[in-house]
Design an enzyme around this catalytic site. Structure first.
Site, PDB file in Angstrom:
ATOM      1  N   GLU A 198      14.075  35.991  30.524  1.00 36.50           N
ATOM      2  CA  GLU A 198      12.779  35.996  29.847  1.00 36.50           C
ATOM      3  C   GLU A 198      12.938  35.915  28.333  1.00 36.50           C
ATOM      4  O   GLU A 198      12.146  35.258  27.647  1.00 36.50           O
ATOM      5  CB  GLU A 198      11.989  37.253  30.216  1.00 36.50           C
ATOM      6  CG  GLU A 198      11.649  37.375  31.691  1.00 36.50           C
ATOM      7  CD  GLU A 198      12.674  38.170  32.481  1.00 36.50           C
ATOM      8  OE1 GLU A 198      12.272  38.889  33.408  1.00 36.50           O
ATOM      9  OE2 GLU A 198      13.885  38.071  32.174  1.00 36.50           O
ATOM     10  N   THR A 201      49.827  41.730  52.816  1.00 36.35           N
ATOM     11  CA  THR A 201      49.556  40.325  52.511  1.00 36.35           C
ATOM     12  C   THR A 201      50.088  39.951  51.133  1.00 36.35           C
ATOM     13  O   THR A 201      50.690  38.888  50.948  1.00 36.35           O
ATOM     14  CB  THR A 201      48.043  40.051  52.578  1.00 36.35           C
ATOM     15  OG1 THR A 201      47.604  40.250  53.919  1.00 36.35           O
ATOM     16  CG2 THR A 201      47.718  38.638  52.147  1.00 36.35           C
ATOM     17  N   ARG A 244      42.384  30.494  39.530  1.00 37.07           N
ATOM     18  CA  ARG A 244      43.227  29.560  38.777  1.00 37.07           C
ATOM     19  C   ARG A 244      42.353  28.403  38.293  1.00 37.07           C
ATOM     20  O   ARG A 244      41.852  27.614  39.100  1.00 37.07           O
ATOM     21  CB  ARG A 244      44.384  29.068  39.649  1.00 37.07           C
ATOM     22  CG  ARG A 244      45.344  30.179  40.039  1.00 37.07           C
ATOM     23  CD  ARG A 244      46.528  29.660  40.825  1.00 37.07           C
ATOM     24  NE  ARG A 244      46.150  29.201  42.151  1.00 37.07           N
ATOM     25  CZ  ARG A 244      46.031  29.999  43.215  1.00 37.07           C
ATOM     26  NH1 ARG A 244      46.236  31.305  43.095  1.00 37.07           N
ATOM     27  NH2 ARG A 244      45.695  29.497  44.393  1.00 37.07           N
TER      28      ARG A 244
END
Length: 368
Positions: A57, A201, A212
């Site tokens: 706004e 992991t 990246r």
């Protein structure tokens, strides 16, 4: 329901389009667009770019100047009514002497939640709500969920061969999917507030889990500079303190939060002595203002998230490869014994990305 005109629909559509200009930068704030018109002509417009900077706004009012007097303002989200890092937008619209404000939806933030609308009405400004509401909701699913539930919006990314394998029996998995799919993942990462994974992991892949710039789609690079895009927070579940400082994760820059016995995020364990995912997500939302978590991990975490009903959306990449049943499956054991227990999906989108297929789906809730 108010009777909206064709001009109203066109102007709110423009405001929604503008709001999308902030999808890579505004978090933890919502994406908001604003259009100000005088006699059906646009005299000011803008969108919220970054938290702490002027709201939509304000940009639109600055552009409109004196032409805001007696104008109509179209805003994708109810103007804020409270003082935060910026003054209330409802107050700005009142001071600008607009005659009418049309909001696509009410703000789910409890600090606003109708107060901005009431402030405008108390000042004698006509206010209507609900124009293209579903489109406005689609702009901010993550912000809305955190405001309404205290939990972030969780997207679970998985990648597999066409026969559902994520790695060979010996653990080798790079690369199942194409370069195009991996670039697509970068786009998703860059829109999230946090990328969550496990120490297992991270260690196996020596993953950085960052955005990246070189791998982002050209459409994103054309819209932003590298310095404008934020790096999502990396959140790593590390119950057994396995992470070491030599990993790429800690060399890639950006913020990393460890959930573990000596980590940055308080760790609570469930009955199975595993990290409580529900508590972790609640902490990320309440203490770190994270709206949106993008999960990249293996079958065990993926299965746990699904079993605990913590996944809002699945993003699955299927590569045109066959790896055989001696590979590693997409999910771990779910303990299903009846077809009535099978997890049903509602596919929201399916398309080809490079050589791969990307499926976006939600999990259908079972009828009690």
């Amino acid at each position: 329901m108010p009777q909206f005109t064709e001009t109203d629909f066109n102007m709110m559509s423009r405001a929604i389009w503008l709001a999308k200009g902030g999808i890579y930068t505004t978090a933890p704030n919502p994406n908001v667009g604003c259009v100000i018109t005088q006699n059906g002509d646009i005299v000011g417009e803008g969108f919220h770019y970054r938290a702490g900077e002027p709201h939509a706004e304000v940009h639109a009012l600055r552009m409109a100047g004196d032409k805001s007097v007696g104008a109509t303002a179209y805003v994708t989200l109810e103007p804020c009514s409270h003082y935060g890092r910026t003054p209330p937008c409802a107050e700005g619209l009142i001071k600008a002497k607009v005659a009418k404000v049309i909001c696509a939806m009410q703000d789910p933030n409890p600090q606003v939640a109708g107060r901005g609308i009431q402030m405008l009405r108390d000042a004698g400004i006509e206010v209507e709500v609900g124009l293209l509401e579903q489109d406005a909701i689609a702009l901010n699913p993550s912000f809305i969920k955190r405001m309404q539930t205290g939990l972030p919006f969780v997207q679970l990314k998985m990648a597999a061969s066409l026969d559902g394998q994520t790695a060979l029996a010996n653990g080798k998995s790079q690369w199942i999917t194409s370069e195009a799919a991996r670039r697509d993942v970068q786009r998703y990462r860059s829109q999230s507030g946090a990328v969550l994974s496990t120490s297992k992991t991270v260690i196996e892949d020596n993953a950085s889990l960052n955005v990246r710039w070189s791998d982002l789609p050209e459409s994103v690079k054309a819209q932003y500079s590298e310095s404008q895009l934020r790096q999502p927070v990396r959140v790593i579940l590390d119950r057994q303190n396995q992470l070491t400082s030599e990993l790429k994760l800690f060399q890639a820059g950006g913020e990393t939060l460890i959930v573990g016995p000596e980590g940055d995020v308080e760790m609570t364990l469930n009955a199975d002595q595993q990290i409580s995912l529900q508590d972790t997500f609640a902490t990320l939302a309440s203490k770190h203002n994270i709206n949106h978590v993008w999960v990249e991990a293996g079958a065990t975490l993926a299965s746990s998230l699904i079993q605990q009903n913590l996944v809002d959306e699945l993003v699955i990449y299927l590569a045109p490869k066959i790896m055989g049943s001696d590979g590693r499956g997409l999910l771990g054991a779910l303990g299903l014994e009846s077809m009535s227990d099978v997890i049903d999906l509602d596919i929201k989108d399916i398309r080809q990305v490079g050589k791969d297929i990307r499926i976006v789906a939600t999990i259908l809730k079972k009828d009690n």
